[in-house]
Design an enzyme around this catalytic site. Structure first.
Site, short mmCIF file in Angstrom:
data_model
loop_
_atom_site.label_atom_id
_atom_site.label_comp_id
_atom_site.label_asym_id
_atom_site.label_seq_id
_atom_site.Cartn_x
_atom_site.Cartn_y
_atom_site.Cartn_z
N CYS A 133 8.45 4.83 -5.63
CA CYS A 133 7.50 5.80 -6.20
C CYS A 133 8.14 7.19 -6.33
CB CYS A 133 6.27 5.84 -5.31
SG CYS A 133 5.08 7.12 -5.73
N CYS B 27 6.30 10.06 -4.61
CA CYS B 27 6.48 9.93 -3.15
C CYS B 27 7.79 10.56 -2.73
CB CYS B 27 6.47 8.46 -2.74
SG CYS B 27 4.93 7.58 -3.07
#
Length: 141
Positions: free
Chosen positions: A57, A60
């Protein structure tokens, strides 16, 4: 598990690794580790900030430096990181549907949440909870 807010899963090199630790962040790698950290925080009267992320991600990854910095600045809170792909049942039990998701827990119970890599909102909530724990504790005789 879930969706990554802001980036397609296939857009990143799947062989690249991400270090979700750093700073004062504890990487949770098992349900037992999660339970231990939550219990320790409860005993110490600390609020837990739990980052549910995934190595693939992009958002993230982008928020890791800020999360690490906050963990060093606010040591009155406990900062955890959980990879939702490694601990799917924990993510499911905590109703995680997107990454990153930051849960704020007191005595193991959720008291707040930030979904997505919203730096401003994360900083605001971390600061508010850190300040709420600044009150002097009564002396124990």
């Amino acid at each position: 598990m879930g969706i990554c807010l802001g980036l397609d899963r296939g857009a990143l090199d799947s062989n690249s690794s991400t270090d979700f630790g750093g700073g004062n962040v504890h990487v949770v790698d098992s349900k037992e580790s999660w339970d231990t950290k939550i219990l320790e925080a409860s005993r110490e009267g600390k609020i837990v900030v739990a980052n549910f992320s995934a190595s693939w991600c992009g958002p993230c990854r982008m928020i890791i430096p800020l999360y690490s910095e906050l963990s060093l600045k606010y040591d009155q809170l406990v900062f955890l990181t959980v990879d939702v792909d490694d601990l799917m049942e924990l993510g499911t039990s905590r109703d995680i549907h997107a990454t990153p998701t930051f849960l704020f827990l007191k005595d193991g119970l959720q008291i707040d949440k930030v979904v997505g890599a919203n730096k401003t909102e994360l900083e605001k909530k971390v600061l508010a909870f850190a300040e709420s724990t600044q009150w002097p504790k009564a002396a124990v005789s």
